[in-house]
Design a protein around this motif. Sequence first.
Motif: not given
Lengths: 176, 176
Positions: B78, B81, B165, B168-170, B172-174
């Motif tokens: 993340v 990215e 958060v 790390w997925r959250e 990325a979502d935000k």
Amino acid sequence: MINKIRIAIDMDEVIADTIDKFIELYKREHDTVIRLDQMDGKEFNEMLPEDIKQTLKAYIHQPGFFRDLKVMPGAREVVKELCDKYDVYIVSAAMEFPNSLIDKYNWLAEHFPFISWKNIIFCGNKIVDTQIMIDDRIRNFVGFKGRTLLFSSPHNHFITEYERVNNWREVADKLL
Amino acid sequence: MINKIRIAIDMDEVIADTIDKFIELYKREHDTVIRLDQMDGKEFNEMLPEDIKQTLKAYIHQPGFFRDLKVMPGAREVVKELCDKYDVYIVSAAMEFPNSLIDKYNWLAEHFPFISWKNIIFCGNKIVDTQIMIDDRIRNFVGFKGRTLLFSSPHNHFITEYERVNNWREVADKLL
């Protein structure tokens, strides 16, 4: 509690005399005499003969290089006084030379023991949220929104676009 | 060139799994089993029996302690990215543990080689000029004017005042 104005103060060539160390080093190790009064507008590197130019980088990366620098005249006394009036941060682009990190930390602990670890910042880009910045490198002023004080060093001799301080007495006159 | 939005990302318990290291260490060296799911609202230190509480600080100050931490799940991918879209700074309060400075630098070079030395900040107080800050310690949000994302860690479990958060997925979502 009233928040104090924050100042960011650079290390090399501002509170720590890097150039003095270079001059002594090249006299001793390479029989090369570099005169401070001939350096106006130049980096130390540009003063060196071609055949030893490359040695400079190696020296800077050596553990210990930044540990025994002299304190710039008046720096300790004026920074100590600034601490009463301002929230003083020491901000050094030490990250370029990772071996310098612990040396710079220990150097500060020895010469500026009144600066807390909370007020030390080792970085690359100086993206600090302070109101004043004292630095010898104008690249560190780019994007900075506060008041900048360009601390005189041979390499910045011909730069005229910034408010300048020639020494720590002049910093005291302006800020104390 | 359009300036990218700057993000400050913390290290310990955000991209580096300090608690996992503590758990393994106390199991191995002190036969003491600490369970992550019993830590809600507590610092690791508070989980330790009285007679070994003092050992924690000594471990943290040891050279090497921060060098072999695991990367938090998803952090590397993340953060990589995020670097395309944002100006990403890694900001760690490493100055409290001077022996950690070179370990943290080397850890970042190994696991986050796409982060330039220019974008690494080791400090005490996090007085950074960024628009977003991801951190597990709300003390680092004090005085920060940008958007704060509180990264979940057991010790901050019961804090409700901040945008949170959980992993790390959250993030990325935000942010992606």
